[in-house]
Each structure stands twice: as C-alpha cells, then as structure tokens.
Design a protein around this motif. Structure first.
Motif, PDB file in Angstrom:
ATOM      1  N   ASP A 887       0.984  -0.524  -0.344  1.00  0.00           N
ATOM      2  CA  ASP A 887      -0.015   0.581  -0.335  1.00  0.00           C
ATOM      3  C   ASP A 887       0.654   1.391   0.077  1.00  0.00           C
ATOM      4  O   ASP A 887       0.050   2.216  -0.374  1.00  0.00           O
ATOM      5  CB  ASP A 887      -0.849   0.342   1.274  1.00  0.00           C
ATOM      6  N   VAL A 888       1.607   0.909   0.806  1.00  0.00           N
ATOM      7  CA  VAL A 888       2.902   2.901   1.192  1.00  0.00           C
ATOM      8  C   VAL A 888       3.549   2.744  -0.838  1.00  0.00           C
ATOM      9  O   VAL A 888       3.597   3.954  -1.734  1.00  0.00           O
ATOM     10  CB  VAL A 888       4.198   2.075   2.023  1.00  0.00           C
ATOM     11  N   ILE A 889       3.711   1.584  -1.085  1.00  0.00           N
ATOM     12  CA  ILE A 889       4.708   1.634  -2.575  1.00  0.00           C
ATOM     13  C   ILE A 889       3.431   1.961  -3.480  1.00  0.00           C
ATOM     14  O   ILE A 889       3.271   2.694  -4.323  1.00  0.00           O
ATOM     15  CB  ILE A 889       5.506   0.329  -3.127  1.00  0.00           C
ATOM     16  N   ASP A 890       1.930   1.792  -3.277  1.00  0.00           N
ATOM     17  CA  ASP A 890       1.120   2.192  -4.556  1.00  0.00           C
ATOM     18  C   ASP A 890       0.752   3.269  -4.065  1.00  0.00           C
ATOM     19  O   ASP A 890       0.498   4.347  -5.354  1.00  0.00           O
ATOM     20  CB  ASP A 890      -0.184   1.536  -3.856  1.00  0.00           C
ATOM     21  N   ALA A 891       0.083   4.328  -2.510  1.00  0.00           N
ATOM     22  CA  ALA A 891       0.348   5.754  -2.510  1.00  0.00           C
ATOM     23  C   ALA A 891       2.183   5.893  -3.067  1.00  0.00           C
ATOM     24  O   ALA A 891       1.732   7.487  -3.496  1.00  0.00           O
ATOM     25  CB  ALA A 891       0.510   5.699  -1.335  1.00  0.00           C
ATOM     26  N   ALA A 892       2.916   6.041  -2.896  1.00  0.00           N
ATOM     27  CA  ALA A 892       3.969   6.538  -3.160  1.00  0.00           C
ATOM     28  C   ALA A 892       4.388   6.637  -5.178  1.00  0.00           C
ATOM     29  O   ALA A 892       4.522   7.845  -5.706  1.00  0.00           O
ATOM     30  CB  ALA A 892       5.650   6.103  -3.060  1.00  0.00           C
ATOM     31  N   LEU A 893       3.589   5.324  -5.549  1.00  0.00           N
ATOM     32  CA  LEU A 893       4.276   5.414  -7.433  1.00  0.00           C
ATOM     33  C   LEU A 893       3.304   6.455  -7.685  1.00  0.00           C
ATOM     34  O   LEU A 893       3.782   7.648  -8.971  1.00  0.00           O
ATOM     35  CB  LEU A 893       3.780   3.780  -7.614  1.00  0.00           C
ATOM     36  N   SER A 894       2.207   6.813  -7.742  1.00  0.00           N
ATOM     37  CA  SER A 894       0.752   7.717  -7.957  1.00  0.00           C
ATOM     38  C   SER A 894       1.158   9.247  -7.661  1.00  0.00           C
ATOM     39  O   SER A 894       1.726   9.557  -9.013  1.00  0.00           O
ATOM     40  CB  SER A 894      -0.417   7.287  -6.893  1.00  0.00           C
TER      41      SER A 894
END
Length: 932
Positions: A887-894
């Motif tokens: 979820d952290v990676i998802d938020a960061a990539l967007s």
C-alpha cells in the motif's frame, strides 16, 4: 414380460399384459445406419403400461430392440430402463428396483421458464463412462406433454413435437445407444463449450484434438457441426495450426492466456523464444479464437443453430462494428487513485481503455506521449493484410482502415473522457515479418520491456524512432469538437478524417513521442539540496520534501553530467574538439562554483590531451570524469584473492572502507546520515518510515500531515531504524562502499577468530542500508553459521519487512526455515520452506530438499491450504511482502507520477506489478518508456 425360451436375452409381452393395455410403440428411424454402412435390422421402440411386470414399484418403461414381423408378439431385446424422473439406465433385462448407479442419460429441468407457452425446458446430459463427468449434449422444450429437441449436433430432422416417452426414447437411442454401437459420440451442446477443454498449457495440442473430434463427428451423416465451429476450424487451418505441428514445433512452446478481467479474450504467449513460430502465425491462431468468441457473443442463442454462410456474414460484421464498442473506462481494479486531476489517473484510465478493446484481430496499442502536458500518443501495430477480411470478403487493403478505426476509437475516448488531453497522436507500424529482408539499421529497432508479467514477443516491445510508420497523424481537441467526435468517421471511411487532419504516410524514422523518464532536477548539479521542492500532497506518500530526498545513486548529478559529456564527445572529430566541449562544461561549473565538477573536467581534458582515452569510448569518458572508485577497485582485488589468500582479500576491503570513511567522509554524524539504497522502493520505504513522526526531514520542518505519528517499533513501520535518522541530512553512498561491508562479512562468516569483526561489518551494512534486503540476508547467515539462531531470527524477520523482490523473499524464508528448524519450531520451519518455494523457483530445489530432511527428522506435517500463514504468525514470522508495505508503494508511485517523477514512478510500478499484477497497469508501465 417373459423370457423367450431357448433364446438368450430375448423377451416377449405376456398375453394378459397385452389385454390390459401394455403396448410397444415402434419408433421409426430411431436408429439410422452408421457411416460405415452398418444397418440395424428390426425396429426400435418403447414398451410401457401400468400392469407390465417386472418393473420397479416406482414404475417406468423399457427401451427395446424388436425382432420378428408382428408388432404384437415379436420378441425384443431390452436396451435400457426409463424411470419416471427423466433418467435412463442401460440394461439387458427387466429391473425389479431402480438401478443404484449413475444414469447413462438424464434430463435436467429448469426451475423457472420465462416463456408462458413453454411449460418445461432443460438440458439432456449423457455419461460416457464410469466416473466421467456428465456432458450436456442437447436442450429441450415442452408444452402439455409434447417435447422438441434442439441445440444439438444430432440431426433429429423436422420432427413434430413428441410425447414424453418418445422424446426420452429417441434421445437415448440417438445420443447414447447409437454411439455405443459404433457411431461417433455426439459432441457437447453449445458452441462456447467447444473451448472448455482449452487450458493454458499446450493450446495447440488441444486445438488439434478439437479439430480431430469435429472431423470424427462429421464422418457420421447424422451429425452436423454448428457453422461457428466449422468457421473456427477453417480459420485455424488458414492461420497455420497444422503447419506448425508438421514443422515439429513443441506444443509446450506456447501457452494460452484467457483475459478474464477486462477484454475476456484469448492471447497466445511464447514459452520458448527460439521456437519456429512466427508472430504472424501466433496472431492468426489467436485471431481465430477471438473471432469465434466474439461471433458467438454477437449471435447469442442463434450461434448454436446458425449455418456456415450465416456465420461468415456475422464474422465480417465484427470488423465493421469495431467502432461500435463502448469503452467503459474508469480506473483499473485495485489501482491507487493518485492526486485529483493528476497524470497518474489519466495514464491508468487510457491504459484501461486499451485493455478493454475487444477486437477480432489483435492490434497492439502502446500508450506514449507526454501525458502530463496533455499530449497522448497511441502507437498501433497493424496485423498482416490476410487476417482482416475486406468489405467484399478478403480483398487486400482492409487492414489499414481497420487499424485506423481502432486508433480513432481510442482518440475519441481520450477526448471524451479526459479534459486535460489537448492532442492525440496516432502512429501505426506493421507487424515485423520474419520473411521480409531487413537491413542492418533496422536490426535491433525493437527494445524489449523488462519481463515483469510475461508477454508476447514482438507485440510487447517498445518502439523507438528507427522504423517506418505506415501513417502518423496529430488530432487536436478543436478537430474533435468541429466533427462532433470521431464516431462518424469510424463507422465510415476513416481516411477522410485522417487526411483532413494532415495525416502523413510511410514516414521514415518516425519519432515515437516519449516523455523524459529522468526528471530534470535529478540531472541538476546545483548545490542546493532543496531544489525541486515537491508538491505538498506528494510529500507524505513519498516521505520526501524535495526531489533530492528520492535519490538512490551516489553522485547522480555528476554521473548524469559525465554521461551527457560522453554523448557529446562521440561526435567530436578530433581531440581538440573534444577538449573544447569539456571546457564549455567546466566554464559552467566555475560559474556554479562547483569545485568537484571543475576538477573532474580538468582530469578528463588531461586524459584527452595525453591520448590515454578515446573520446568515442563512452564508458572510459564517464569513468575518467568520475575518478577512480577505490571501493570498486578493492572489490575486484578481493574477488581475485578470495580463494588463494582470503586474509589479504579481507584486508584490501577493510583498507578501502577505512579510506572512504576518512577521505570521502562516509561516516554518520549528528547532522548527516550516509545510506545505501538498491531501488526506489527501498528509498520510499526508508523515507516513509523516517517520517512516521512529525519531525524535520533534511533540516526542513515537516507538515503535520506528512507523516502519521506511529510507534517506530510497531509492525506498520517497515524500517524502524529509519526513525532515528529524522532531522538528519541523508547522503547516498556508492554501491561499492556498501558491498565492501557485505563482502567482508561473507569472507569472515566462518572464522572463529574474527567472528566479532564479521558481525560488526554486517551490522554496519544493515545500518547503512536499512531498507535493503541483501544486508539482512548476509548478516542473518553470519549469525546462523555461528550458531546464534535467536539473533539470526531477529535479523531475518526484520529483513522480510523490507523485502520486495521475489528472490530476496525466497532466500529470506529459506534461511528462516533452517533457523526455525534448529530452534525447535518444526512447523514454522516447514511453513518457511514452503513460502520460499512459493516466492521464487530459483530456490525451489534446495528448499524442497531441506524440507524433506526436516520432515523426516522431526515428523512435522505439511500444513493444509491456508495453514502456512497461520503457522508463520504463531512464531511471529511476517508474510512478505506485507499488504501494508505494498500500500505504501501504491501511494508513492501515484504521487511520484503526478509530481512528474516518471523514473521513480516507473520503478515503483514495476515492483508493485510483481505482487499485484494487472494488465492495464502493465500498459501504464510501458507508457513510461525505457529508464534513463
């Protein structure tokens, strides 16, 4: 009924049965001759009546084969027993009780029938053998005890409605008894069921088997294949299915992917890149399958009964109706939404629209362009001409208009749904023909995409600027508004619209518009660490105040400068020109008061003047500009000495580490922290963990909303040690400096005399790279080899919290399996070995061997499905990667994408797709192009 004396298996009705109404109904033409000329003598019928005996108390009838001339007293052989519940059991003598076995044929009634005139309806099922699953071979409808059979390959003819007993008898004789006598088995009903046996592995073998089954069925004049199936086989043969087999190509060379999430179509993917199968053949076989799927959907219930000519007409309409499809759009399932109105959402929605295309023949579409600037591009790969039938049925020149319609459909969707898109470029390229001559300049013009999810060969490759485009055209929003959209052009002649927009044809060296993947500020050599401040909404997800807080390479700016110089020096005609080019860069460095850049330019110019390096050798230019990497040199020396003189290898490494700390200042202080990162994912996890409390980042106050106040020791913080770095300026160390520490630990891990030294350097590596999995693996192994399983467990468990690459996860669980085994937690050890095998095949052999040894020694059992995670949780072992981490990676990539950091977003997305795969997001990944 009584037996006929002296004749085995023959029965006759008794006189009193005939007097009391037991009758034999003869069914004419119930058993037509077989294809080999076999003719059945006598007649076939059904015998029933209330007083007929013997029979079960529940009643029923017998299906019989009659002998003799007189219908009233002829002898008969019992073929099957028909009960009152729509079941038929093969038998050769009367039954006194219902058979306690699976029926050979049965009907299944629908609970609800929509049509008022239809009182009952359902399907007819047959069982081909003991243990075989029932096959549905026909449908039926009935009104007031009158039935009609439909939706079957068997020719029942234009027979009028039948009574229940005639309906059951005729269907049994046709669908069960006749095949038992040597006729081909009647295939299952429903044209869509034809593909049910087509699995992901060996699709060509399954298709050839399908063709064989159909040919065997059609050898019987009583069987007729639906037109859709016959058209499928024609298209498969034309596409080269059988020619591929004749060339000896392995059936394992290709696998079939059924897209069940978006387009619901079939795709063929190579398993063996060197297999003798062309892309044209793959696309052709794939098109045959998809045309069949779309044809059946378009025709609905009519597809089961339509003839070949009707199906051919409907198939041609699939190509005309390409533009009629409505692309639902929206965001891919489970994808992060990003900032409102941001670039990420646009990329996702356009990529999803591409995935939602339902085309009879594949047109590969690649999203490109500077989406953030409102410029989208769709690069289309056109199928060969022979795959696209023309308006009159196959004339040449139909493929290009087909591709134009697809492109205009996407452009229309982009303008209609994305207000920020001001311009759409359409470009079309031919599918590369392996038979066509290629010059040297064309070779290598396709650059492969990193294998994140697996994809077809030529169709999943990025285009560059060295190909000739069939056409390219720039469409703007003004034209879209003027024409009221592009639907009319899609339905008619698309060339007219493209020509009006200034389309260019046969464009040599066509330039695919691509956004710069590396952000300009990353290439900056400004001394201002706060250059490129990120938008407030992006700072929290990225854990960064400015772009430099996302750097993962040592001296990124100087390396970019060196690479730029190397590119420019290639074009220099002489050493004098090369030196002049370097001097211009040095002048800019002097103005910026960048002493290191000035010194690097002086070093490079001296080498060029001496002739010690060639200006065309780009690697040498970059290396001389950056200067010698003492740690990299030490690593090379250590590798050469490791086997012959490991002590000297260790000393070389320790000496390089000490020099780097002394001369380059790679040592933590009160204001600075020197860290290593192996990916942008590692940097983001470190940043976000460091910002879990409202503390300054790089000396700048952090907004209260940038990082939640979380206990650093809680499981929700991936990198607990990063919290201690809050407020410090983070500097990135060279990879070689980090690797020197790991190599020292590795070389000393089995040494009893220097065990403490090995652990000290291992702990230093973990502290230097707290979000890098490799350090935890090396340190955990060192503890294991020294017998300290408790500390090994703690280190490896912490490492799992930051592991995102499948290989790292597999190795970490593999090591933990041994640790748990030796700690006496056999069940957890089994679970760890199973997780290792699941995470990556690279470790499967070693993990499986140790798992067997563990089970043999301890008697531990393999947990049931779903029990692995429970066994791990019992011992406090996390499941990697944790959903919170992803979820952290998802938020960061967007956030990175919306902030214009395409290089960061691309890397994070590639990591995310390893664990949360999605075809639409794979298209987003490709849209970023190749990294700088």
């Amino acid at each position: 009924m009584q037996k006929v004396a002296g004749k085995e298996g023959l029965w006759r009705l008794e006189p009193h049965e005939k007097l009391l109404g037991v009758r034999c109904k003869v069914l004419r033409d119930a058993m037509p001759a077989l294809a080999d000329g076999t003719v059945f003598s006598g007649a076939f019928g059904v015998v029933g009546g209330r007083v007929m005996r013997p029979k079960p108390k529940s009643g029923g009838m017998y299906l019989v084969h009659l002998e003799g001339d007189s219908p009233s007293d002829r002898a008969m052989r019992i073929v099957a027993y028909l009960d009152r519940y729509g079941r038929v059991f093969a038998c050769d003598e009367p039954q006194v009780a219902p058979p306690a076995r699976t029926p050979d044929m049965e009907i299944a009634r629908f609970n609800d029938v929509a049509q008022d005139a239809v009182k009952t309806a359902g399907y007819v099922y047959v069982h081909d053998g003991e243990g075989d699953a029932a096959r549905c071979v026909a449908a039926y409808k009935g009104t007031a005890d009158l039935y009609k059979v439909s939706d079957t390959w068997y020719r029942f003819g234009e027979r009028k409605a039948m009574t229940y007993k005639e309906f059951m008898a005729r269907t049994y004789f046709a669908l069960c008894f006749r095949p038992a006598m040597g006729a081909p088995a009647v295939p299952s009903r429903g044209v869509m069921g034809v593909l049910d046996a087509l699995g992901p592995e060996k699709p060509f073998e399954a298709l050839r088997e399908l063709a064989g089954q159909v040919q065997r069925a059609l050898s019987d004049p009583q069987l007729e294949a639906p037109g859709a199936v016959r058209l499928l086989l024609e298209n498969l043969e034309q596409a080269g299915l059988f020619a591929i087999n004749e060339r000896g190509v392995s059936d394992e060379a290709v696998r079939l992917v059924r897209s069940t999430k978006y387009a619901h179509l079939a795709y063929l993917v190579r398993n063996q890149e060197d297999a003798d199968i062309s892309d044209q053949e793959l696309w052709g076989i794939e098109a045959a399958l998809n045309r069949f799927i779309l044809l059946c959907e378009r025709m609905g219930d009519r597809a089961d009964a339509a003839g070949l000519d009707e199906c051919r007409q409907a198939d041609a309409q699939l190509f005309v109706a390409v533009g009629e499809q409505d692309l639902p759009g929206g965001m891919p399932d489970g994808a992060p939404f990003g900032h409102e109105g941001g670039e990420w959402g646009v990329r996702c929605r356009l990529a999803l629209a591409i995935e939602q295309l339902r085309l009879p023949v594949r047109v590969d579409v690649e999203l490109a362009g500077d989406i953030g600037a409102g410029q989208a591009a769709f690069c289309l790969t056109m199928p060969p001409e022979g795959m696209v039938p023309g308006a009159a049925g196959g004339e040449q020149g139909a493929a290009l208009p087909y591709v134009m319609r697809v492109g205009l459909l996407l452009a229309d969707h982009a303008f209609a749904t994305e207000p920020g898109i001001a311009q759409v470029k359409l470009m079309a390229f031919p599918l590369p023909d392996p038979q066509a001559p290629q010059d040297a300049s064309a070779a290598g013009s396709l650059q492969p995409v990193p294998a994140v999810l697996g994809a077809p060969a030529a169709s999943e490759q990025l285009r560059d600027s060295r190909e000739t485009a069939l056409f390219e055209v720039d469409l703007d929003r003004a034209l879209y508004a003027e024409r009221g959209g592009f639907k009319q052009a899609i339905a008619g002649d698309p060339r007219e619209l493209l020509d009006a927009a200034g389309a260019r044809y046969d464009v040599a060296d066509a330039q695919v518009p691509r956004q710069r993947v590396m952000h300009p500020v990353f290439e900056s050599w400004s001394a201002d660490d706060q250059a490129g401040e990120l938008p407030t909404w992006a700072q929290g997800p990225l854990g960064a105040k400015c772009e430099r807080d996302l750097d993962i390479e040592y001296d990124t700016a100087y390396r970019r400068m060196a690479e730029g110089l190397a590119d420019s020096l290639v074009e220099a005609q002489s050493a004098t020109e090369a030196i002049a080019a370097v001097r211009r860069v040095q002048s800019a460095a002097l103005e910026a008061k960048d002493e290191r850049a000035v010194s690097a330019c002086t070093r490079l110019m001296a080498a060029l003047a001496e002739g010690s390096i060639d200006a065309a050798d780009q690697n040498a230019v970059v290396g001389r500009f950056l200067g010698e990497d003492r740690c990299l040199v030490a690593l090379g020396r250590a590798h050469s000495l490791a086997e012959t003189d490991p002590a000297a290898a260790v000393e070389a490494l320790i000496g390089a580490i000490a020099e780097a700390q002394l001369l380059d200042g790679f040592a933590d202080g009160s204001q600075e922290a020197y860290r290593a990162f192996d990916s942008y994912s590692a940097r983001v996890l470190y940043n976000v963990s460091r910002a879990t409390q409202p503390v300054p980042i790089d000396g700048n106050p952090v907004d209260s909303g940038q990082g939640p106040a979380v206990d650093p020791t809680s499981g929700s913080v991936a990198v607990p040690d990063a919290v201690a770095d809050a407020g410090k300026r983070v500097r990135v160390v060279p990879d070689s400096f980090y690797l020197c520490h790991l190599e020292v630990t590795h070389l000393l891990e089995r040494s009893f005399e220097r065990a403490d030294e090995a652990l000290r350097y291992g702990r230093a590596a973990v502290a230097m790279g707290p979000s890098c999995a490799m350090g935890y693996r090396v340190l955990g192994r060192a503890y294991m080899l020294q017998g300290d399983m408790g500390r090994a467990f703690d280190v490896l468990r912490a490492g799992l919290r930051v592991s995102l690459q499948p290989t790292d996860i597999a190795l970490m669980y593999y090591q933990l399996g041994y640790v748990m085994w030796k700690r006496g937690s056999a069940d957890a050890g089994v679970a760890c070995y199973l997780k290792a095998v699941e995470a990556s095949p690279s470790i499967a052999m070693q993990a499986t061997a140790e798992l067997r040894e563990l089970v043999a020694e301890t008697g531990a059992s393999i947990p049931p499905a779903g029990g692995v995670e429970a066994a791990l949780a019992t011992e406090g072992v996390p499941c990697a990667p944790a959903s919170e981490t992803l979820d952290v990676i998802d938020a960061a990539l967007s956030a990175a994408c919306d902030a214009g950091l395409a290089n960061v977003a691309r890397s994070l997305l590639a990591t995310r797709l390893r664990h949360r795969p999605d075809d639409a997001l794979m298209g987003v990944l490709r849209s970023f192009g190749e990294p700088a």
